[in-house]
Scaffold this active site. Structure first.
Site, mmCIF file in Angstrom:
data_model
loop_
_atom_site.group_PDB
_atom_site.id
_atom_site.type_symbol
_atom_site.label_atom_id
_atom_site.label_comp_id
_atom_site.label_asym_id
_atom_site.label_seq_id
_atom_site.Cartn_x
_atom_site.Cartn_y
_atom_site.Cartn_z
ATOM 1 N N GLU A 135 -1.202 6.635 -6.891
ATOM 2 C CA GLU A 135 -2.419 7.401 -6.599
ATOM 3 C C GLU A 135 -3.644 6.767 -7.256
ATOM 4 O OE1 GLU A 135 -2.498 9.645 -4.351
ATOM 5 O OE2 GLU A 135 -0.317 9.620 -4.110
ATOM 6 N N ASP A 203 1.137 0.566 -3.216
ATOM 7 C CA ASP A 203 2.431 0.280 -3.845
ATOM 8 C C ASP A 203 2.346 -0.993 -4.680
ATOM 9 O OD1 ASP A 203 3.513 2.483 -2.609
ATOM 10 O OD2 ASP A 203 4.512 1.345 -1.016
#
Length: 484
Positions: A135, A203
């Site tokens: 995030e 990611d």
């Protein structure tokens, strides 16, 4: 703990859909990767304004956890990761939402929300950190702003409408889909999900941040893979999989990237174990019998710090069920073995207050504060203990300083309003309640309270000048939100 009043999530759209126009580009906003930058749509300053407005609305519409110990833990974890992240352009704020649904989301201004349900599914601290790191990467790479730019090109709707509907979609996918259908004719799936490239970038960057922060890089593909397997055939997948889909290609890619880092076995911290036990005991949405059964099952195979954390969780369930003798049997040995542990001190103070042992609670906290004089949780607990002991006047200086240092913490203003009410200071009570309303974006109520406070004090006094100045500030803040 403060219980926030829930309001319909559609109010978020009303607050964010104003008449403002898209901000102009500036060179500072340029980013090196993935297509065009977000500079032509939103400046950093505009993002901060949207993020602040949205955070205030979330406090009024979602069950934000106001537990000081858990807030401290998640902030410390998040900022440990931010310290090792690149391209950080804004301050970061990490907070918890009481919801068993597996989800986390980030939005403008560096705000990152984590559902309490993530603690129930993350087996290690590194797995939880992997979600937070992902995030953080969404924020640092400005993926939401880039989505705004893309949609602004494709659709004639205003930027403010897009911001409102897409941020709502991230926080609450089902409500967001309806909002998006109301603002655009494009595909809902294409609107609420980050692009595949954005997800892979988050990611990749998140894994790098994870490794640099001393966590297991392999925790991200391991956790995501487990979630994908668990919900592969589910008719109603968790919210996190709606906004962050996990196709096999993405999991394979993250596994390959994580394997580029040395495999390191990172020990899960005792604080994580204690935070997780506290969530199960108080924020999992299960009754005391179910919670005790869960702790008993886990204790059968637990050792060391994990066993201590589970016994701490059991003690909390006993405290909340008013079974004080059983709570003492578990908590007293823990506190004797680790007398400076703030989780144990907090629980012991709860016991003291329930048992009307006010002097013992105050003495316990004052002793702890000598070792940690600036610790916010201990200061807040001491103020609460003084009020419970019928000494609200002594808590006021503590809370005034606390609220000055932590103006965004609803706990401080709530306790301060109580202290002034019990001390007969109606004007100051109204001022503290006004600050609570402002933190929830309820500008009209906040202004009304300050006007009433100003009318209660002596004309031309310092207090009246202070209240009137705050009224002007709140009116300006309300106008800024309306112009977004």
């Amino acid at each position: 703990m403060i219980r926030l009043t829930k309001a319909p999530l559609c109010l978020l759209l009303t607050a964010l859909m104003g008449s403002g126009q898209a901000a102009q580009a500036d060179n500072f906003n340029a980013l090196p990767e993935i297509g065009t930058t977000a500079a032509s749509t939103l400046t950093i300053e505009k993002e901060m304004a949207y993020g602040d407005a949205y955070m205030r609305m979330l406090r009024a519409s979602m069950p934000v956890i106001s537990d000081p110990l858990l807030s401290e833990y998640i902030q410390d974890l998040g900022h440990r990761l931010v310290a090792n992240a690149n391209d950080v352009r804004t301050p970061f704020n990490f907070f918890l939402i009481q919801n068993r649904e597996i989800n986390a989301f980030a939005f403008f201004g560096g705000h990152v929300a984590i559902h309490s349900g993530l603690f129930l599914h993350a087996n290690t601290e590194s797995e939880l950190a992997s979600v937070v790191a992902h995030e953080i990467a969404h924020v640092t790479q400005r993926h939401l702003a880039r989505s705004m730019e893309d949609q602004a090109r494709k659709s004639p709707v205003t930027l403010a409408a897009l911001v409102g509907s897409m941020m709502l979609a991230i926080a609450s996918p089902e409500a967001g889909i309806a909002a998006i259908h109301a603002t655009t004719a494009a595909s809902a799936q294409g609107q609420i999900n980050y692009t595949r490239s954005n997800e892979k970038e988050a990611d990749r960057i998140g894994i790098a941040t994870l490794a640099k922060s001393g966590f297991e890089a392999q925790a991200m593909p391991r956790f995501f893979g487990r979630l994908a397997d668990q919900y592969r055939y589910a008719s109603t997948p968790p919210a996190m999989l709606l906004t962050h889909p996990l196709p096999e290609s993405r999991i394979s890619d993250s596994r390959s990237r994580a394997n580029q880092y040395p495999v390191q076995q990172t020990e899960t911290s005792a604080r994580y174990q204690l935070a997780r036990a506290r969530i199960v005991a108080r924020y999992a949405g299960i009754d005391s019998d179910a919670a005790q059964d869960w702790f008993d099952r886990q204790l059968k195979k637990a050792r060391g710090a994990r066993k201590d954390a589970l016994n701490y969780g059991k003690a909390l369930v006993y405290i909340d069920a008013r079974q004080f003798q059983q709570a003492h049997a578990l908590l007293d040995p823990l506190l004797a073995g680790d007398p400076n542990n703030r989780f144990y001190i907090d629980a012991a103070t709860d016991l003291d207050l329930y048992e009307k042992q006010f002097d013992r609670a105050i003495s316990r906290l004052e002793k702890a504060l000598k070792a940690n004089p600036e610790h916010q949780v201990l200061r807040l607990n001491l103020a609460n203990a003084l009020q419970e002991a019928g000494r609200p006047g002594e808590s006021i200086p503590i809370l005034n300083r606390y609220s000055h240092d932590h103006p965004d913490d609803t706990n401080g203003w709530y306790l301060l309003a109580q202290a002034y009410a019990h001390s007969g200071r109606r004007d100051a009570e109204l001022a503290a309640r006004a600050e609570l309303m402002a933190l929830r974006g309820q500008w009209d109520k906040a202004i009304k309270y300050y006007i009433e406070a100003s009318q209660l004090v002596e004309i031309n006094s310092l207090d009246q000048a202070r209240y009137d100045a705050r009224i002007d500030q709140l009116r300006l803040a309300r106008a800024r939100v309306a112009d977004l």
